[in-house]
Structures are given as structure tokens and as C-alpha cells.
Design an enzyme around this catalytic site. Structure first.
Site, short mmCIF file in Angstrom:
data_model
loop_
_atom_site.label_atom_id
_atom_site.label_comp_id
_atom_site.label_asym_id
_atom_site.label_seq_id
_atom_site.Cartn_x
_atom_site.Cartn_y
_atom_site.Cartn_z
N ALA A 40 11.02 10.64 16.80
CA ALA A 40 12.11 9.91 17.45
C ALA A 40 12.34 8.57 16.76
CB ALA A 40 11.77 9.70 18.93
N ASP A 91 4.13 -8.79 11.16
CA ASP A 91 3.98 -7.55 11.93
C ASP A 91 5.36 -7.01 12.28
OD1 ASP A 91 3.47 -5.52 13.69
OD2 ASP A 91 2.05 -6.66 14.92
N TYR A 129 6.87 9.79 16.92
CA TYR A 129 7.08 9.40 15.51
C TYR A 129 8.44 9.92 15.04
CZ TYR A 129 6.34 9.34 10.41
OH TYR A 129 6.46 9.14 9.05
N ASN A 142 10.38 -0.11 4.88
CA ASN A 142 9.40 0.95 4.56
C ASN A 142 8.21 1.00 5.53
OD1 ASN A 142 7.75 2.77 2.65
ND2 ASN A 142 6.49 0.91 2.81
N ARG A 189 0.85 -1.21 0.00
CA ARG A 189 0.00 0.00 0.00
C ARG A 189 0.88 1.24 0.00
NH1 ARG A 189 -3.12 1.86 3.80
NH2 ARG A 189 -2.38 0.59 5.53
N ILE A 200 3.85 13.28 1.55
CA ILE A 200 3.60 12.47 0.35
C ILE A 200 2.14 12.01 0.40
CG2 ILE A 200 4.33 10.43 -0.96
CD1 ILE A 200 6.64 12.44 -0.47
N1 NAP Z 1 3.07 9.52 3.50
C1 NAP Z 1 3.95 10.40 3.95
O1 NAP Z 1 3.77 11.63 3.83
C2 NAP Z 1 5.22 9.94 4.60
C3 NAP Z 1 6.18 10.91 4.92
C4 NAP Z 1 7.36 10.51 5.51
C5 NAP Z 1 7.59 9.17 5.77
N2 NAP Z 1 6.65 8.25 5.47
C6 NAP Z 1 6.94 6.85 5.78
O2 NAP Z 1 6.79 6.06 4.63
C7 NAP Z 1 6.37 4.74 5.01
C8 NAP Z 1 5.15 4.34 4.22
O3 NAP Z 1 4.11 5.27 4.53
P1 NAP Z 1 2.77 5.37 3.68
O4 NAP Z 1 2.44 6.80 3.58
O5 NAP Z 1 2.87 4.55 2.45
O6 NAP Z 1 1.75 4.69 4.73
P2 NAP Z 1 0.47 3.79 4.47
O7 NAP Z 1 -0.21 4.17 3.20
O8 NAP Z 1 -0.28 3.86 5.75
O9 NAP Z 1 1.08 2.32 4.29
C9 NAP Z 1 1.78 1.74 5.36
C10 NAP Z 1 2.23 0.34 4.99
O10 NAP Z 1 2.98 -0.19 6.10
C11 NAP Z 1 2.36 -1.39 6.52
N3 NAP Z 1 2.44 -1.50 7.97
C12 NAP Z 1 2.04 -0.61 8.90
N4 NAP Z 1 2.26 -1.10 10.13
C13 NAP Z 1 2.81 -2.33 9.96
C14 NAP Z 1 3.23 -3.35 10.84
N5 NAP Z 1 3.13 -3.22 12.17
N6 NAP Z 1 3.74 -4.48 10.32
C15 NAP Z 1 3.82 -4.64 8.98
N7 NAP Z 1 3.43 -3.72 8.09
C16 NAP Z 1 2.91 -2.58 8.58
C17 NAP Z 1 0.92 -1.34 6.07
O11 NAP Z 1 0.40 -2.68 5.98
P3 NAP Z 1 -1.21 -2.93 5.82
O12 NAP Z 1 -1.51 -2.54 4.41
O13 NAP Z 1 -1.41 -4.39 6.04
O14 NAP Z 1 -1.88 -2.07 6.82
C18 NAP Z 1 1.10 -0.62 4.73
O15 NAP Z 1 1.46 -1.55 3.74
C19 NAP Z 1 6.15 4.79 6.53
O16 NAP Z 1 7.27 4.30 7.20
C20 NAP Z 1 5.98 6.27 6.80
O17 NAP Z 1 6.33 6.61 8.12
C21 NAP Z 1 5.46 8.60 4.89
#
Ligand code: NAP
Length: 241
Positions: free
Chosen positions: A153, A59, A151, A86, A11, A184
Site C-alpha cells: 500500500a 528520519d 508495504y 529512495n 546503503r 534486488i
Molecule cells: N531490495 C529490493 O528488492 C527492493 C525491491 C523493491 C523496492 N525496493 C525499495 O528500494 C528502496 C531501497 O531499498 P534497499 O533494498 O536499498 O534497502 P536497504 O539496503 O535496507 O537500504 C535502505 C536505506 O534507506 C534508509 N532508510 C530506511 N529507513 C529510513 C528512515 N526512516 N529515514 C531515513 N532513511 C531511512 C536506510 O538508512 P540507514 O542506512 O541509516 O539505515 C538505508 O540507507 C526502498 O524504498 C525499498 O522499499 C527495494
């Protein structure tokens, strides 16, 4: 064929990374936590493209599940060349009143999980072809953020981890770097308060959110052999507040 493990690869940003690496001819091991439907959709898409892949429900907050993943990658593909840490969660709130269990969950999911998985993956990666590790940090991990202290940290911890790991692993030929995205578009940012969105967009030179494929392009770059090591690449549209 080169093999990558991407946590949270089904995702959001992880999905874009999976699609990008699939186009580049990688074999993929993708983890997810609970969204079976998203995993199944992507699996169908990858099958249609002829991309060898395996979907692993694991997880990130569970150390044993993280430590078991590299063996599962080797059992399926016989090789392991790249790891993209990720998967992550966000949980906003005033830090001074935040319950310890929420802080622990953020650190376990975003930081400790990546640490357990990475340490377990090193022996296999050492045998890989131009092996590389990318940590998905965040701009919050670089500049800190009110309302996102725990977050930040967790994400700052990933930057420190990548800095040490890059120095410790260069003799094994493993390239290690981090990416710090700003805002993003993804389900993680769908619920941001409008005032927060305005603050971010007005404070960035480009004045628009980033897109997941732009993060995926940066991951692809950092998986190619090069002169970047222990670095953190900011992808924040020129945010300067
Ligand atoms: N979006 C932003 O603006 C942004 C900015 C900076 C950094 N980030 C970082 O980029 C990464 C991806 O973010 P995103 O925006 O794509 O978030 P997202 O759309 O919420 O997707 C998160 C993904 O991580 C998986 N996940 C969450 N908790 C998990 C766990 N405990 N064990 C295994 N998988 C887990 C989810 O699995 P499920 O599909 O099964 O729930 C999903 O595939 C994250 O580390 C986030 O902190 C995002």
C-alpha cells in the site's frame, strides 16, 4: 553543477544511485537514518572522487525533518535539480493481525515522508535545471503481495502520487516518474525466506535477482530530460506471477 538529493543514499540501492550520479558529475545531498558508519565510508569515497556532497541524518518518518531538507540542500549547494525518494523499510506479516503501529510506521516512512519532502522541494526544484523527481516504489506496489499488504500500500501510494504530480508539475518543467523494482540484492532482501526467493526467481523470465546498479541506471535514465512522465518503470526481470 547539477545537484541531487537522494534519501537513503548511503546503503543498498541508494548507495548504487549515489555512486552512479557521482560518476555522472552530480553534486549530492544524501540522507540516512542511523547507519553512521555507512555514511562515513561513502563520504570518504566521494571525497576521493572529488564529488561535492553533504551527508544529512534525517528520519523519513519525521515530517518536520523532511520539510527542512530542501533548505539544507540550497544552503549547501545553492541549487536543487533532482530528488530521488529512495529511503524505505519493509515489514512483512499477516495484515489481518498486524498491529496498527507497524502499519503506520510503514506508511509514514515509505509514503508520507516522500510526500512531505517532495512538496517542500517543489519551489526549489522549479528553479532547477531540467528538474526531475523519482519515486522508489516496488513491484509489490503494482501487483500487491500477500504478507506485504501494508508495504504494498505504501509503495502503491507512491505510484499514485507520481501520476498526479507528473500532471500537476509538467508546466513547471519537472519530470516525475516512479520505479518499481522486483527482487534486488540488498540488505533488505538478505533475510527473505528461501521459498520466497525460489518463488520470485522461478516466476521471472530472467531467473535471477536484479542488482542495485541496474536500478541506479534506471534512475539515471529518468533524471535525463525525455518523454517519460507520470510513468512507473518495472524492473523485475520479467516477473509474471
Ligand atoms: N531490495 C529490493 O528488492 C527492493 C525491491 C523493491 C523496492 N525496493 C525499495 O528500494 C528502496 C531501497 O531499498 P534497499 O533494498 O536499498 O534497502 P536497504 O539496503 O535496507 O537500504 C535502505 C536505506 O534507506 C534508509 N532508510 C530506511 N529507513 C529510513 C528512515 N526512516 N529515514 C531515513 N532513511 C531511512 C536506510 O538508512 P540507514 O542506512 O541509516 O539505515 C538505508 O540507507 C526502498 O524504498 C525499498 O522499499 C527495494
Amino acid at each position: 553543477m547539477k545537484t541531487a538529493l537522494i534519501t537513503g543514499g548511503t546503503r543498498g540501492i541508494g548507495l548504487a544511485i549515489s555512486r552512479r550520479l557521482s560518476q555522472e558529475g552530480w553534486q549530492l545531498a544524501l540522507t540516512y537514518r542511523s547507519d553512521e558508519a555507512a555514511a562515513r565510508r561513502l563520504s570518504d569515497e566521494l571525497s576521493q572522487q572529488g564529488t561535492a556532497h553533504v551527508m544529512l541524518r534525517a528520519d523519513t518518518a519525521d515530517p518536520q525533518q523532511m520539510r527542512a531538507l530542501p533548505r539544507q540542500v540550497l544552503d549547501r549547494f545553492g541549487r536543487f535539480d533532482a530528488l530521488v525518494n529512495n529511503a524505505g523499510i519493509v515489514d512483512d506479516g499477516a495484515f489481518l493481525t498486524m498491529e496498527p503501529s507497524r502499519i503506520a510506521r510503514l506508511l509514514k516512512t515509505n509514503l508520507f515522508g516522500a510526500m512531505h519532502l517532495t512538496l517542500a522541494a517543489l519551489p526549489a526544484l522549479r528553479q532547477g535545471h531540467h528538474p526531475a523527481i523519482v519515486m522508489m516504489s516496488s513491484l509489490g506496489g503494482v501487483i500487491g503481495k500477500e504478507g506485504q499488504v501494508a508495504y504494498a500500500a505504501s509503495k502503491g501510494g507512491l505510484i499514485g502520487f507520481a501520476q498526479w504530480l507528473g500532471a500537476a508539475c509538467h508546466a513547471d518543467g519537472i519530470q516525475v516518474n516512479a520505479i518499481a523494482p522486483g527482487f534486488i540484492g540488498s540488505s533488505m532482501t538478505d533475510d527473505l525466506r528461501p521459498s520466497m526467493v525460489d518463488h520470485i526467481l522461478q516466476g521471472s523470465a530472467l531467473g535471477r535477482p536484479g542488482e542495485a546498479p541496474e536500478v541506479a541506471a534506471a534512475v539515471s535514465f529518468l533524471l535525463q530530460p525525455g518523454y517519460v512522465q507520470s510513468s512507473t518503470l518495472r524492473l523485475d526481470g520479467g516477473f509474471n506471477r
